[in-house]
Design a protein around this motif. Structure first.
Motif, PDB file in Angstrom:
ATOM      1  N   ARG A  96       3.035 -49.691 -78.744  1.00  0.00           N
ATOM      2  CA  ARG A  96       4.248 -49.071 -78.215  1.00  0.00           C
ATOM      3  C   ARG A  96       3.917 -48.161 -77.040  1.00  0.00           C
ATOM      4  N   GLU A  97       2.789 -47.481 -77.092  1.00  0.00           N
ATOM      5  CA  GLU A  97       2.413 -46.586 -76.002  1.00  0.00           C
ATOM      6  C   GLU A  97       2.211 -47.376 -74.714  1.00  0.00           C
ATOM      7  N   GLN A  98       1.530 -48.519 -74.811  1.00  0.00           N
ATOM      8  CA  GLN A  98       1.332 -49.365 -73.635  1.00  0.00           C
ATOM      9  C   GLN A  98       2.665 -49.897 -73.128  1.00  0.00           C
ATOM     10  N   SER A  99       3.548 -50.279 -74.063  1.00  0.00           N
ATOM     11  CA  SER A  99       4.860 -50.805 -73.691  1.00  0.00           C
ATOM     12  C   SER A  99       5.668 -49.755 -72.931  1.00  0.00           C
ATOM     13  N   ASP A 100       5.697 -48.524 -73.432  1.00  0.00           N
ATOM     14  CA  ASP A 100       6.454 -47.463 -72.773  1.00  0.00           C
ATOM     15  C   ASP A 100       5.901 -47.188 -71.375  1.00  0.00           C
ATOM     16  N   ALA A 101       4.581 -47.170 -71.252  1.00  0.00           N
ATOM     17  CA  ALA A 101       3.972 -46.889 -69.953  1.00  0.00           C
ATOM     18  C   ALA A 101       4.293 -47.989 -68.948  1.00  0.00           C
ATOM     19  N   ALA A 102       4.211 -49.244 -69.389  1.00  0.00           N
ATOM     20  CA  ALA A 102       4.495 -50.364 -68.487  1.00  0.00           C
ATOM     21  C   ALA A 102       5.972 -50.395 -68.117  1.00  0.00           C
ATOM     22  N   ARG A 120      12.889 -54.393 -79.409  1.00  0.00           N
ATOM     23  CA  ARG A 120      14.155 -54.202 -78.712  1.00  0.00           C
ATOM     24  C   ARG A 120      14.691 -52.770 -78.812  1.00  0.00           C
ATOM     25  N   SER A 121      14.757 -52.248 -80.021  1.00  0.00           N
ATOM     26  CA  SER A 121      15.342 -50.920 -80.205  1.00  0.00           C
ATOM     27  C   SER A 121      14.531 -49.855 -79.491  1.00  0.00           C
ATOM     28  N   ALA A 122      13.215 -49.911 -79.612  1.00  0.00           N
ATOM     29  CA  ALA A 122      12.358 -48.931 -78.947  1.00  0.00           C
ATOM     30  C   ALA A 122      12.485 -49.041 -77.434  1.00  0.00           C
ATOM     31  N   ALA A 124      15.086 -50.163 -75.718  1.00  0.00           N
ATOM     32  CA  ALA A 124      16.413 -49.684 -75.311  1.00  0.00           C
ATOM     33  C   ALA A 124      16.452 -48.166 -75.306  1.00  0.00           C
ATOM     34  N   GLU A 125      15.929 -47.531 -76.342  1.00  0.00           N
ATOM     35  CA  GLU A 125      15.971 -46.072 -76.430  1.00  0.00           C
ATOM     36  C   GLU A 125      15.117 -45.426 -75.344  1.00  0.00           C
ATOM     37  N   PHE A 126      14.022 -46.094 -74.966  1.00  0.00           N
ATOM     38  CA  PHE A 126      13.185 -45.577 -73.891  1.00  0.00           C
ATOM     39  C   PHE A 126      13.862 -45.761 -72.535  1.00  0.00           C
ATOM     40  N   ALA A 127      14.527 -46.906 -72.331  1.00  0.00           N
ATOM     41  CA  ALA A 127      15.032 -47.281 -71.013  1.00  0.00           C
ATOM     42  C   ALA A 127      16.370 -46.655 -70.669  1.00  0.00           C
TER      43      ALA A 127
END
Length: 205
Positions: A96-102, A120-122, A124-127
């Protein structure tokens, strides 16, 4: 459906495509037809999850930047892109950390954000606080991933839900398009899709 979208063959082969063999997004057909009504040449597309949708966006002249949690599948998507590979960038993210950074590196620059995949949920909440207000957001299976859809509903985005079957399955699902304003619909050139098979058979004027 089979005449226009090769649905039976997609169920048999478990691959989404149109009758001529071209790529088709793995969304329900109503959502696909809506997206297909716009011209996407030169558009920038962000994806949480790469695959057949990536191929379709590339075939429409867009550039695509994706995060993908399965490195082997990312390799296959790059191979399938062929000559359009120079318009595709995939971030291989196994956490998840790599996903958020990218995602954070491109989400504020895209014209369309497609939220798919198992995070998907993570995503959406980040974006939701970072995507442009004049962008279009597409969440597949929004009836299954209620947190993902809720992130944009709660932030005041308008939802256009499309329900029905899609490639490879007879299960009814919902794909939701979210808009903060009408700008994406007004500014994007439209394509003439012609009539549906039923429309051609029952032309009234």
């Amino acid at each position: 459906l089979d005449h226009g979208y090769a649905w039976l063959r997609s169920v048999d082969r478990q691959r989404p495509f149109v009758p001529d063999g071209g790529p088709l997004p793995w969304l329900n057909y109503g959502a696909f037809r809506f997206l297909d009504s716009f011209a996407w040449d030169g558009a920038r597309i962000g994806e949480c999850g790469s695959g057949w949708s990536s191929m379709w966006w590339l075939s429409r002249g867009a550039s695509v930047e994706s995060i993908e949690e399965i490195p082997g599948w990312a390799d296959e998507v790059e191979r399938m892109a062929g000559p359009a590979r120079d318009r595709l960038r995939i971030h291989r993210c196994t956490s998840r950390e790599q996903s958020d950074a990218a995602l954070g590196s491109f989400v504020g620059q895209v014209d369309v954000l497609v939220i798919d995949g198992s995070w998907r949920s993570a995503c959406a909440e980040f974006a939701v606080a970072k995507v442009r207000h004049d962008a279009m957001v597409v969440i597949d299976n929004s009836d299954w991933y209620r947190r993902a859809a809720g992130a944009f509903r709660n932030a005041g985005w308008a939802e256009i839900p499309f329900e029905g079957i899609g490639p490879c399955t007879d299960i009814f699902t919902r794909t939701s398009v979210f808009l903060r304003s009408m700008d994406p619909l007004r500014s994007r050139p439209r394509r003439d899709l012609g009539s549906t098979p039923a429309g051609r058979a029952h032309q009234l004027d």
